[in-house]
Design an enzyme around this catalytic site. Structure first.
Site, PDB file in Angstrom:
ATOM      1  N   GLN A 427      -2.840  -9.856 -34.542  1.00 37.39           N
ATOM      2  CA  GLN A 427      -2.537  -9.738 -33.127  1.00 37.39           C
ATOM      3  C   GLN A 427      -1.088  -9.330 -32.947  1.00 37.39           C
ATOM      4  O   GLN A 427      -0.245  -9.616 -33.792  1.00 37.39           O
ATOM      5  CB  GLN A 427      -2.827 -11.044 -32.387  1.00 37.39           C
ATOM      6  CG  GLN A 427      -2.183 -12.283 -32.983  1.00 37.39           C
ATOM      7  CD  GLN A 427      -2.647 -13.542 -32.289  1.00 37.39           C
ATOM      8  OE1 GLN A 427      -2.854 -13.537 -31.076  1.00 37.39           O
ATOM      9  NE2 GLN A 427      -2.810 -14.608 -33.029  1.00 37.39           N
ATOM     10  N   GLY A 429       1.778  -7.510 -29.586  1.00 36.03           N
ATOM     11  CA  GLY A 429       2.148  -7.570 -28.187  1.00 36.03           C
ATOM     12  C   GLY A 429       1.146  -6.921 -27.266  1.00 36.03           C
ATOM     13  O   GLY A 429       1.116  -7.211 -26.076  1.00 36.03           O
ATOM     14  N   GLY A 431      -2.378  -6.589 -27.984  1.00 42.62           N
ATOM     15  CA  GLY A 431      -3.749  -7.045 -28.066  1.00 42.62           C
ATOM     16  C   GLY A 431      -4.041  -7.760 -29.362  1.00 42.62           C
ATOM     17  O   GLY A 431      -3.158  -8.015 -30.173  1.00 42.62           O
ATOM     18  N   LYS A 447     -10.549  -3.915 -31.354  1.00 42.35           N
ATOM     19  CA  LYS A 447      -9.254  -4.135 -30.708  1.00 42.35           C
ATOM     20  C   LYS A 447      -9.483  -4.530 -29.253  1.00 42.35           C
ATOM     21  O   LYS A 447     -10.057  -3.781 -28.477  1.00 42.35           O
ATOM     22  CB  LYS A 447      -8.422  -2.858 -30.795  1.00 42.35           C
ATOM     23  CG  LYS A 447      -7.125  -2.891 -29.984  1.00 42.35           C
ATOM     24  CD  LYS A 447      -6.079  -3.806 -30.606  1.00 42.35           C
ATOM     25  CE  LYS A 447      -4.770  -3.758 -29.820  1.00 42.35           C
ATOM     26  NZ  LYS A 447      -4.060  -2.512 -29.931  1.00 42.35           N
ATOM     27  N   ASP A 545       4.401   6.459 -35.409  1.00 45.17           N
ATOM     28  CA  ASP A 545       4.749   5.147 -35.972  1.00 45.17           C
ATOM     29  C   ASP A 545       4.290   5.065 -37.428  1.00 45.17           C
ATOM     30  O   ASP A 545       3.581   4.141 -37.824  1.00 45.17           O
ATOM     31  CB  ASP A 545       4.124   4.027 -35.142  1.00 45.17           C
ATOM     32  CG  ASP A 545       4.765   2.670 -35.428  1.00 45.17           C
ATOM     33  OD1 ASP A 545       5.870   2.652 -36.013  1.00 45.17           O
ATOM     34  OD2 ASP A 545       4.170   1.637 -35.077  1.00 45.17           O
TER      35      ASP A 545
END
Length: 752
Positions: A427, A429, A431, A447, A545
């Site tokens: 988990q 920020g 979900g 998710k 990312d």
């Protein structure tokens, strides 16, 4: 009534206000007061009143015993705390605590929860004995922790009695024998809304703790109060055999006394308990065993209206002379006519009562039926509302070929056992990710996001359609979504072998399979997947990312790119996109950070850091290192310029690679980390270069120029970096994005 037998003859039966029932006993010289050493207690007569202490743990001895029941032992809870002054300096703290249980008699109860109290704190609990030799530089990513965090944002209320994250949080646990708690702070309690200076975390019985809001946050004696009032619950059993197995040896069988029977332990522990049969009481572990309860001695223990007759283990009711039993009541004898009239009256009453009863029953059934129809219709309307609100009609129009599977909310509820806590994979920020098992036994990752930006529904649907069409063996596949919830649910393929981050920074010195060839293979697979996203997808995709934590490994250690929560689609006629800066510090492209112009070369920079991380075993950001070594990308380039490459490479990489191979891969890292994005290679060029590097034929060092010099360098490198993996663990610092194992499928979910 017999006096109850509590303890063995000659043994102390009480310590202060606490009764000590056998099989527990106070440790005494020359007496076996307990069943075995695991059940021995110590009575401290120096306190007033005297206190009993448990000898059951191997790390924290002499824990104060609160209570002993038939199946549970409540002892003093363990607590970690950190306090800071106004400048954020640590003034008091013991932020790491451990506990472990001896033998097979005790396990931690599921009545315990992890609780964190504070305005700037988070804690993780690890269920592994190996973490007991805890050092400040241990890699906690080695284990899958349970944890929670607390904040007190300006304007937020601190509700009394609630532990939902505002000042207090709680999570359930599934620990059996060992645990390790690690308390951390986000900002050293600077500028918190309630002027809270201390954070606390402890494991204890959930039902005994009620959060008092601001008063708890500002209570300087909170830690002492927790130690006195909130117990840690242990389940206890006899031995390690079930009832059937233990009964085979009558010499050690504990349930052999009168009127007692055996009950198996819980599913989390073997062993058994002894209990008195119904209608009996006493200590089933001591002779003469359990004795009969006289239910007739107290009116509240029986339902007789006149005479109660006690029997062995039970009782029965009777009537005085002149009365007879009727419907469990004593009624007076009467003449035949009176009895007939009474019976007629009773018959009429019964008929009336039955008529009224059936009428009420039909009325209740009718109301429930109408209510069920109303609720079903309301749920259907709500599902339709959410489906349209989340872009369901748009998805139906854009996904004409049916590649995007739409799951129902009920289907995913069943797959996750109604989103049970034990199905949580991770988990962040935005979900929570759950492990789901579909009806065809296909394992997936689901998710469940927290928020949905309604202004970006069209972009979200467009990206879901595109990502479900991405079909590459090294990209985690988005299988579909569910749109009939308040926020969309996304369904991914399940990847079972964790993240590359875990394998590279394993505390034991790296995974044994992680050879240089495997590192280059993973780099080739990852770069190939990114090159596919950049240039071969129907619409180019910039990941935004790229990092070790977002490269997953399957059972065969094949790499798969994951977490498209920050990704952006790039129109075919554009080469860059202006966007809010998002990514992870250490991997973030400096040019993108300063200009806000996102290009596919931003992914190239991040991949360069990943490649440097694979070669050196160092983390991209490590504040524990000297200042010049904290940023891996800068340190790698500097070392390369100073001809110190072989001193920062991981010793195993140096031993397995050739001189030319390592020089070329280092130069590739240098090109990827060029501050000018236009001078970096494309991801396709990076993938081709790594494939070429994998084809290098390895020659012994003795056959290469400068063997003695290289041997000296390698030897020096090993001396300088023998503690390569002893790096202090830092949680990833991010700019605008969390790193779940499975991220959101599109940038439109960035606020979820």
């Amino acid at each position: 009534m017999k006096a109850p037998v509590i303890s063995k003859p000659g043994c102390q039966r009480q310590c202060g206000n606490l009764l000590i029932p056998y099989p527990f006993g106070i440790k005494s010289e020359g007496l076996d007061c307990a069943l075995n050493p695991s059940f021995e207690l110590k009575c401290d007569n120096s306190s007033n009143p005297p206190l009993a202490f448990s000898l059951t743990t191997d790390l924290l001895h002499f824990q104060h015993v609160h209570d002993i029941s038939d199946t549970e032992l409540r002892i003093q809870s363990v607590l970690a705390m950190m306090c800071f002054d106004e400048s954020g300096n640590l003034t008091l703290g013991y932020y790491i605590v451990q506990n472990g249980l001896d033998g097979t008699s005790f396990t931690y109860s599921r009545a315990n929860v992890l609780t964190v109290v504070g305005c700037d704190d988070y804690a993780n609990v690890y269920n592994d004995r190996n973490t007991f030799n805890f050092q400040s530089d241990i890699d906690l990513n080695r284990f899958l922790p349970k944890g929670c965090s607390t904040t007190c944002l300006p304007g937020d209320e601190i509700p009394v009695g609630e532990c939902s994250g505002s000042g207090c949080c709680q999570v359930p646990l599934n620990i059996h024998k060992y645990f390790n708690i690690h308390l951390e702070t986000y900002n050293h309690h600077k500028n918190v809304s309630s002027n809270n200076t201390c954070g606390f975390t402890f494991i204890g019985e959930k039902s005994r703790f009620k959060f008092q809001g601001i008063s708890d946050l500002n209570d300087t004696t909170f830690g002492d109060r927790i130690g006195k009032e909130i117990p840690l619950v242990l389940d206890w059993v006899i031995g390690d055999k079930n009832c059937k197995e233990a009964a085979l040896d009558q010499s050690s069988y504990a349930c052999k006394f009168n009127n007692s029977h055996c009950i198996n332990g819980t599913s989390s522990s073997s062993g058994y308990h002894c209990r008195c049969k119904p209608g009996f009481q006493g200590n089933p572990y001591l002779s003469p065993g359990c004795y009969d309860i006289n239910e007739c001695a107290k009116k509240q223990n029986n339902h007789c209206d006149q005479i109660c007759n006690n029997t062995e283990g039970d009782y029965y009711c009777s009537c005085r002379p002149g009365y007879h039993r009727n419907d469990d009541k004593c009624i007076a004898n009467s003449t035949e006519s009176q009895l007939t009239e009474s019976q007629d009256t009773r018959s009429q009453v019964i008929k009336f009562a039955l008529g009224m009863g059936f009428s009420c029953l039909f009325l209740i059934i009718g109301i429930n039926w109408l209510f069920f129809i109303f609720k079903s219709r309301k749920r259907a309307q709500q599902r339709d509302k959410f489906f349209q609100q989340n872009g369901g009609l748009l998805l139906s129009q854009q996904s004409k070929d049916g590649n995007t599977k739409v799951f129902s909310n009920e289907e995913l509820k069943r797959a996750t056992n109604n989103y049970a806590a034990d199905r949580i994979l991770g988990q962040g920020g935005y979900g929570i990710v759950y492990k789901g098992i579909l009806p065809d036994n296909h394992v997936v990752a689901i998710k469940k996001s927290k928020l949905m930006d309604e202004t970006q529904v069209e972009q979200f649907i467009n990206e879901v359609v595109i990502l479900t069409q991405v079909n590459h063996r090294n990209v985690v596949k988005l299988l579909g979504c569910c749109l009939e919830c308040e926020v969309p649910l996304l369904v991914y393929e399940f990847v079972s072998n964790g993240t590359l981050l875990h394998h590279v920074h394993n505390n034991d010195g790296g995974a044994s399979w992680l050879s240089l060839d495997n590192r280059l293979r993973i780099a080739a697979e990852s770069s190939g997947a990114l090159a596919y996203l950049h240039s071969a997808a129907s619409i180019p995709i910039i990941h935004r990312d790229v990092k070790l934590a977002n490269i997953l490994l399957d059972d065969n250690n094949v790499a798969k790119i994951s977490d498209f929560g920050a990704s952006r689609l790039v129109p075919m006629d554009q080469t860059k996109v202006t966007t809010l800066v998002q990514g992870t510090l250490g991997y973030l492209d400096p040019e993108y950070f300063h200009t806000g112009q996102l290009t596919n070369k931003s992914d190239v920079y991040s991949f360069g850091v990943v490649l440097a991380e694979l070669l050196t075993g160092r983390k991209p950001i490590c504040m524990a290192n000297p200042e010049e070594e904290r940023n891996l990308g800068t340190y790698f380039i500097t070392s390369l310029k100073q001809n110190l490459l072989f001193q920062i490479l991981e010793p195993r990489v140096v031993k397995e690679g050739t001189f030319d191979q390592l020089e070329r891969v280092a130069q590739l890292v240098k090109r990827c980390l060029n501050l000018n994005g236009e001078e970096r290679p494309t991801m396709m060029e990076v993938a081709m270069e790594i494939q070429n590097l994998r084809k290098f034929t390895k020659h012994p060092w003795a056959n290469q120029h400068g063997y003695e010099e290289m041997t000296s360098i390698v030897h020096h490198s090993e001396l300088q970096h023998s503690d390569l993996y002893d790096i202090h663990m830092n949680t990833d610092n991010k700019v605008g994005n969390d790193s779940d194992q499975y991220g959101s499928s599109s940038s439109s979910l960035l606020n979820m």
